[in-house]
Structures are given as C-alpha cells and as structure tokens.
Write a protein that holds these residues in place. Structure first.
Motif, PDB file in Angstrom:
ATOM      1  N   GLY A  46      -1.956 -40.412  35.013  1.00 13.06           N
ATOM      2  CA  GLY A  46      -3.221 -40.815  35.591  1.00 13.06           C
ATOM      3  C   GLY A  46      -3.185 -42.109  36.380  1.00 13.06           C
TER       4      GLY A  46
ATOM      5  N   THR B 259      -9.746 -36.039  42.526  1.00 10.75           N
ATOM      6  CA  THR B 259      -9.159 -37.388  42.519  1.00 10.75           C
ATOM      7  C   THR B 259      -8.682 -37.738  41.118  1.00 10.75           C
ATOM      8  N   ILE B 260      -7.905 -38.804  41.068  1.00  8.67           N
ATOM      9  CA  ILE B 260      -7.314 -39.175  39.778  1.00  8.67           C
ATOM     10  C   ILE B 260      -8.395 -39.487  38.749  1.00  8.67           C
ATOM     11  N   ASP B 261      -9.428 -40.196  39.181  1.00  9.80           N
ATOM     12  CA  ASP B 261     -10.488 -40.525  38.217  1.00  9.80           C
ATOM     13  C   ASP B 261     -11.175 -39.277  37.723  1.00  9.80           C
ATOM     14  N   GLU B 262     -11.443 -38.350  38.663  1.00 14.29           N
ATOM     15  CA  GLU B 262     -12.095 -37.119  38.240  1.00 14.29           C
ATOM     16  C   GLU B 262     -11.230 -36.384  37.236  1.00 14.29           C
ATOM     17  N   ARG B 263      -9.924 -36.377  37.521  1.00 13.36           N
ATOM     18  CA  ARG B 263      -9.032 -35.656  36.616  1.00 13.36           C
ATOM     19  C   ARG B 263      -9.058 -36.265  35.237  1.00 13.36           C
ATOM     20  N   ARG B 264      -8.966 -37.600  35.208  1.00 13.31           N
ATOM     21  CA  ARG B 264      -8.963 -38.272  33.901  1.00 13.31           C
ATOM     22  C   ARG B 264     -10.213 -37.928  33.122  1.00 13.31           C
ATOM     23  N   ALA B 265     -11.360 -38.031  33.822  1.00 11.03           N
ATOM     24  CA  ALA B 265     -12.626 -37.770  33.143  1.00 11.03           C
ATOM     25  C   ALA B 265     -12.676 -36.332  32.639  1.00 11.03           C
TER      26      ALA B 265
END
Lengths: 731, 143
Positions: free
Chosen positions: A73, B25-31
């Motif tokens: 991430g 996006t990376i943030d979306e993926r993390r969430a």
C-alpha cells in the motif's frame, strides 16, 4: 546520531542490493507499523538511487521489490520507467518481471503507457509463444483505446494462429479490445465463430467469453450467433455426455467452467428469441436432470442452468423443472446454496408467482435463519410473495419472528411488515389489530409516516373508533416506552375519550371493561411524565389533556393542575401550549366545548404524499379509506350566536387579525388552490389563509384543515381557525 | 459479469497477494481491503461465503490461515467462483507442493504468474493445471 536504533543501523550496514527474499524477511521482522514504514522508506530510497544509476543486473530484482511494496500500500510511481526498460530487455525472466510490474503498478490512465506500445507491438509478433503470450496478456489487462486500435489487427491475426496457447490469449485480448473500441466489433465476429469449433478447452472458454461480449455489445453479432445455436448446443452435449477426461475433471464433472460459460452464452442467445429457445430446451432439460447435485461444481452448473431457463422463452414444463431445482436448493443445509436459491427466486417471483408459493413454508423458515445474508434475502422474497390470500398467515409469522429478531434486523422487518399491512389488509379491524400489535412489539422502530397514516385511517373509520381506543388502552397496560404506541394512544384518548368510558359501538367479542374518566387521564399523565418520551409526544399529551377537559368535565381541575405543571418548562413548545391551554380552560370555558370538538376525518390525499415518500408504498386507498364526509354540521352550534362569538373572540384575546395583505378580492377556489398548492411546503404561509375563507367553498376548507394539521404551529391559532372555518362551512 | 479483484489475506488482516482488474487508487484500495477483511473475518464458519459490500459481491473461502477473496460485480455465478478459488489453491499446491502462506509470500512473483495464466481481464481463461504451470516450469528450467 545516538538516537539511531540498532535496527536502523543494521540497514545502513547492509550492502545496497539485498535480495528480494531478504527484503521480505526484513519487513516481516518488523514488530510495529512505524518500524515497517521506516524500513520501507529506506528501501524506497535505495531503490530510487538504484534506478537513477541505471544498474542493468539487478533491475528485475528491484522491480520485484517494488511490486511487494506496492502491495503493502505504499506509493511506487518512481518505478514505472524501470518496468518499461525491463520490458524492452531481451531475456525472458526480465521481460516477465517487467510485464508483471507493468500490470500491477500501472493502469490505463497513466501516460507512460504510450511508451510501451512499441515494445508490445514487437513482442506480439515475436516467434516465441510465451513472449507473445505475455504481450497479449498485458494488452488484455490494461490497454487503452488508442493502443487497442493500433494493435487490433495483430490480435485478429493471432486469433487464427496454430498455437492454442496464443489463440486462447488472443481471444481474451479481443474481449478487452471490443469493450474499449466498439467500432471494431464487426471484424471480430467471424473469428469468434470459428473459435467455437476449437478442440482445446482453454481456447473454447475464451472463445465463448468473446462471443458473450460480442452478443452484449451488438445486435448484429447477436443475430449471427443465433444462427450458431446448434453448434453451441452440440458442444454442451459433448461435454455432458462424454466420458471421463482427466485434465478438466472436477469431482466427476468434466470442465464445469466451460459448461457454465456455454450456458451463459445460451442465455444471451435465447433471450427474446423463441426459435433458439426451442432448440436449446432439450439440452437444458438434460443438463438439469443429469448433473450430479451433491458437489459444489454440480450445484454451480445447476444454478447457471436455472438462470438460463428463467431468462429465455422457455416452455412451462421447463420452468417448473427449474423452480423445483430451486426448491431443492432451499432445503439444503449448506448456507451458500440457500443464499443462491433465494437470490434467484427473488427474480423468478415476478415472472411466476404461483410456482414459488408452493415453497412458501421453507422461505418463511429462512427468514428465521441465523445468517444475516439469508435472512435479508428471505425477507425480500416474502415481501414479494404476499397477496390478499396469504397476507394474514404471513403477517402472523413475521410478527412472531419480530419478537425474537435482533435489533438491526428489526428496523427492516418492521418497515416491511407495516408496508405489507397497509397494502393488503382485508379489513379495517384487522389492520388496526396488526398495527397495534406491531407497535407493541417494535414501537421504537415504527416510522413516523406509518403512525400518521394509522391516525388518518382511525379518524376515517367512525364505527371502529371506540374499538380502537379501547384496544389501545388495554395494550397500554404493559407499555415499555415505545414512542409510536404512546403517540397514537394519547391522540386517540384525546379524541375519543368518551368512547372509552361509555362503551359505545362495542364490537362482538370485546371484553367489556369499565374504564373511568380518571383512568383515561391517568394514562395520559403517565405518558406525559415518563422520562423516556420525547417532547413531541409530550406536546401530543398536553393537547389530549385539553380535549379531555371538555369531554370529562369532572376532571377539569385535575387536568388544569397537570397543565400548570408545564407553564415554566424550558421546552418552548410545551411552555406555550400549557399556557395557552390553561387560559382556554380558565377564561374561555364557554367556547371550549365547540372549540374542542372531534376533528373532521382527515384527508388521506393531502398528507399521504409526504408519507409515501417515507414508507415507499402505494397506499391502497379503496380498502382503508371510507367515503370521507364533508364537514357536515354534526355537532355545530347555531350560526347566529357564532357571529357574535367571532367578534368577541377577536377582541378578548386581542388576536391580531391576520390583516388582509392581499386586499384585491380573489376569485373563488382557483386562486386559493394555486396558493395552497404552491406553498404546501412553507408552514409560515398557512396562517395567511383564513383571510380568504369567506370566499371559499367547503371542500377547500377540508383541505385547508388538513394542511393545518400538518403544520401545527401555533396551537391556539389553529383551534381558532378550525372553529372559524366550521362557522364558514355552516353558512 | 467480471472479476474485479483477487485478494489473499491472512487472519491478522495483512494482504499477501492483491490483483486488481480495474483501476483504484492506493488509498481506495487500502480502505476497501480494510473494510472487506473486517467483514469476512467477523463471520463464523456456518455463515454463507457471500458478502455484499458496496456494489461488489465478495466470495471468500478460508484455507488454513489464508482467506481467498474474490470480488465480482453483477450477475456472476457465485458457486462457480467458489470452484475457481479451489482451482487456484490446487494449482498453487501442485506447484509449490503443500503450499502454505510463507510459500506465497516468498515467491510472490510466481504466485502472480499463476494467477495471470488463469485470469485475464477479469475473465477465467484456463483451469487446466498442466496448461497453467507449463510456462512457469519452463521459465524455471531455463533460468
């Protein structure tokens, strides 16, 4: 630097290019998230340096590390150029990592992708099948519209290659191209049809996928595929009948994935076309009956088969077969299968309700299951299954379940039960019974719109009012703080208090219960003083007390005392009401009788639009609404005296005449209608209307009374105006 | 009608393999990963393997300490996806020999290669283990 931990020191000491495995070990060894972040930050810094210095040898290792970091991430855009350089390398392992990096770290929105197009073109035409395969894979996963256009002809050429491995990848690549660039659909139809004749299962699966995609995208393609129905059917038949094929066998069924894809294709072909549906009904029946149903693979195929049968123009017998399969699924102990069955039944019930009714008992059992996904599905299904015949039985089951269900589910369940009861109740009495039961069980979850509708129906049902108020009184005896029950009870007692005491309109089967006036006032007092009720309910209670003061003259003193208790309340509404009401009781007892008469039957139309938005349900008006009476002068005073009272009233209370700001006389009802219509949402305008009343006709008055009901602002003003309009109507 | 992502997550919620077939996006993926994993970990053994989250349907299965999650959209056949997950596990098992979480972690790129042979652009391509493992074994032999 003394604060540098031993751990950080280890990193610095390390030789720059640790292997991929070691980096993973390092990251794994971190005990906290902060440590992990620190390690990764260091690694990223090292990687950035390495990329700047452009070391050939370790590039693939570095990109692999980058990939791992990305998965955790962390941002990795600095590595994108590296991937591209790797792709241009000659050796296979480097290319492989390059492409992997490409697919993971980049996506179709990056401009960097354009740089890859050239490498891709070279690789697609490479003689090594694996390299070609790589390029096709990459293209298939992330190509953009421009890239697709450039490379479409190459892909088409490869669809006819000798190599099955390549054909398979090319087919899926074509799927993406077709999605991105719909213009190219035409050129892919023929190759797709040819793919259907292939022997290799991998090619077949991708080929069928391509066909499905084409069918979805264009009608021309659909027509072409309809002609190929017999080919598809033959393929499916071979799969089902053929013997044991070890490579593709899963638990005794040969290549279930391919079977499912073929069934999907048949679904698209057969939808809306009776001829092809005929051709495929045989094979569908065969699959449905012959597939072994005790393993998951078999279930998956049966599920797909059922979906296909329901979608095409199948004959009745086939449909019944499908629904029976679903019924069998419902009885399975495995939760997954039941979920899947319920899901499909929801879609089926709109097509063929009769057949699903047979499985009603099982479905109701599912509403009580321990798994929430299943419960929700079953509830949806039950809601769709209810009709006039079974509403009583089903509602009883649902209300029984309401007692034991858990809180998050209670909200959904209550809303659904209320909607059902409103829509399908066979009689008004049953409706009242059910609603009271619902409020007793789950009062805190009942929506405001639902209680409002209930009140309206009660006001329209004149013979049952006595029954309702007595039942409410009885149910109230074990009140546990439910808001809606309190509100409705208090309103009914206020309106119909004397019916409680004098047993009027008693229905058969009701236990006669002697209730005194002070008992009724007790109930209202309990609600008023309870800590659990909201100010809205308390306001309701105060209004009810006022009404009771005129209906029960002996209790007036007590009521006055209760009201005075709130004269200094810090809630403005309660303070205002208690002061105004007390002044009505003490100083204007002469007019209070006519002021506090029964409210006219409320109009369903005026207020139901707001409620329909709440309950989301079409109110079946014919059942519940009785022919609403116009404001008939049932309990009216004689008009002559009333004239005098009007004048006196205005003087005594120094009630500011709502000065006619609109002095030009308005012509009759139309203008008022417009005004009413346009300002339905602004409570502030409502008080202006009385100025027009002398110009309007009775139906207007009723609507206006309803409006006042909604925008219950200044209570005193409301009562005065209501009384005022009664005078008007009586002329 | 397609697979949107494939995730392998361990019981502590750490992602071991992530393959997305659509852009996030990376943030979306993390969430997304965080929410889904929390939902799946909270479910018990006898609850069904399908969870609905936003507009995806998640199909999951637990193998020892790893959760295999596949997110699909629309009208995909859930039981077929369960079969597919099992196919992936069997393939990995065949290649690594008694595969465990550490194998996947330390040979992440091989796991990715395998998955890529099996799924392309969100569609299942190949389910025959021999065909899937052929290019990978060839590559191992040559390097």
């Amino acid at each position: 630097m003394l604060s540098v931990s031993f751990f950080e020191l280890k990193i610095w000491v390390h030789v720059c290019f640790i292997s991929f495995r070691d980096m993973i070990r390092l990251i794994r060894a971190c005990k906290t998230a902060a440590e992990e972040r620190a390690v990764i930050a260091k690694e990223c810094a090292l990687l950035r340096d390495a990329f700047k210095e452009d070391h050939q040898d370790y590039r693939h290792r570095n990109v692999a590390k980058l990939m791992f970091i990305h998965m955790l991430g962390f941002p990795t855009h600095f590595g994108q150029m590296e991937c591209i350089k790797l792709i241009a390398a000659v050796s296979y392992p480097e290319k492989r990592i390059g492409y992997l990096g490409l697919m993971l770290l980049l996506d179709e929105r990056q401009e960097v992708l354009l740089l890859v197009t050239n490498s891709l073109k070279n690789d697609i035409n490479n003689s090594n099948q694996f390299i070609t395969g790589l390029a096709l894979c990459a293209l298939g996963n992330i190509c953009t519209a421009e890239m697709a256009r450039d490379l479409a002809s190459d892909v088409e050429h490869l669809l006819q290659s000798n190599n099955a491995y390549i054909r398979k990848k090319a087919a899926l690549c074509a799927v993406r191209i077709v999605r991105k660039v719909p213009d190219l659909i035409e050129s892919f139809i023929d190759p797709a049809i040819r793919l259907l004749g292939d022997k290799h299962h991998g090619v077949l699966i991708s080929g069928v996928k391509l066909c499905i995609e084409l069918c979805q995208a264009s009608d021309v393609a659909l027509e072409q595929f309809r002609k190929q129905v017999s080919t598809v059917v033959r393929l499916l038949r071979n799969l089902v009948i053929s013997g044991y094929a070890p490579e593709y066998d899963v638990n005794g069924i040969s290549d279930p994935f391919l079977q499912i894809e073929l069934l999907k294709l048949l679904r698209y072909i057969g939808k809306g076309d009776a001829d092809s549906s005929d051709v495929m009904s045989d094979i569908l029946a065969q699959v449905a009956t012959n597939t072994e149903g005790n393993k998951n693979a078999g279930h998956a195929i049966l599920y797909e088969c059922v979906q296909t049968i329901m979608a095409i123009e199948a004959i009745g017998g086939l449909r019944v077969l499908a629904i029976n399969i679903l019924g069998r699924f419902l009885a399975f102990p495995d939760n997954n299968i039941r979920y899947v069955a319920l899901n499909t039944l929801v879609k089926v019930v709109s097509i063929d309700t009769q057949a699903v009714q047979r499985h009603r008992a099982t479905i109701v059992e599912c509403v009580k299951d321990s798994d929430i996904s299943i419960r929700r599905r079953a509830l949806d299904l039950v809601y769709n299954l209810v009709n006039e015949n079974n509403v009583k039985v089903l509602t009883k089951e649902l209300v029984e379940y309401l007692k034991v269900s858990d809180p998050e589910f209670k909200l959904d369940l209550t809303a659904k039960i209320a909607a059902l009861v409103q829509k399908f109740s066979p009689s008004q009495r049953w409706y009242f019974d059910q609603m009271i039961l619902l409020m007793v069980q789950a009062g805190q979850f009942v929506a405001e719109g639902v209680t409002r509708f209930l009140v309206i129906v009660i006001s329209n049902a004149s013979e049952l009012q006595g029954y309702v108020v007595r039942t409410l009184y009885r149910s109230f005896q074990d009140w546990r703080g439910q808001e809606s029950l309190a509100q409705v009870t208090v309103w009914c007692i206020g309106e119909y208090g004397e019916l409680l005491v004098n047993h009027s309109n008693e229905l058969q089967g009701e236990d006669p219960q002697t209730i005194t006036e002070s008992d009724a006032v007790d109930v209202v007092e309990t609600i008023l003083k309870d800590v659990r009720v909201t100010p809205i309910t308390q306001a309701f209670a105060l209004t009810a007390l006022l009404k009771l003061s005129s209906r029960f003259p002996q209790c007036t003193e007590r009521i006055k005392a209760l009201l005075s208790g709130y004269k200094r309340s810090h809630i403005l509404e309660l303070q205002q009401r208690s002061n105004e009401f007390e002044s009505i009781i003490t100083r204007h007892s002469s007019i209070s009788a006519s002021l506090l008469e029964r409210m006219p039957p409320l109009d369903v139309d005026g207020s139901s639009s707001a409620m329909e938005a709440d309950a989301g349900v079409y109110t079946n008006r014919t059942n519940l609404q009785q022919p609403s009476e116009a404001l008939s002068p049932k309990n009216m005073n004689s008009s002559a005296q009333a004239e005098e009272f009007t004048v006196n009233l205005l003087d005594v209370l120094s009630f500011q005449p709502i000065g006619n700001p609109l002095s030009p006389p308005v012509s009759a009802g139309d203008a008022l209608l417009n005004l009413l219509g346009s300002s339905l949402t602004s409570p502030s305008n409502v008080t202006m209307f009385p100025g027009f009343l002398h110009l309007t006709k009775p139906p207007m008055i009723k609507t206006w009374a309803t409006l006042q009901c909604q925008f219950n602002q200044n209570l005193l003003v409301y009562f005065l105006q209501l009384w005022h309009c009664k005078q008007m109507a009586s002329r | 009608m397609t697979i949107r992502f494939v995730l392998l997550v361990n019981k502590q919620g750490q992602t071991r393999l992530a393959q997305y077939y659509e852009y996030l996006t990376i943030d979306e993926r993390r969430a997304l990963e965080g929410e889904i994993v929390r939902k799946c970990l909270a479910r018990s053994e006898n609850q069904c393997s399908f969870v609905e989250h936003r507009n995806y349907k998640i199909i999951y299965r637990r193998y020892a300490s790893l959760f295999f999650l596949v997110g699909v959209d629309g009208e995909e056949n859930e039981l077929a996806i369960l079969e597919f997950i099992h196919c992936v596990v069997e393939t990995m098992d065949r290649y690594f020999g008694n595969v465990c979480e550490l194998d996947i972690m330390f040979h992440l790129e091989k796991a990715h290669f395998m998955l890529e042979e099996m799924v392309m652009n969100g569609c299942i391509v190949e389910t025959n283990k021999v065909n899937i493992l052929a290019p990978i074994q060839l590559m191992d032999k040559s390097s």
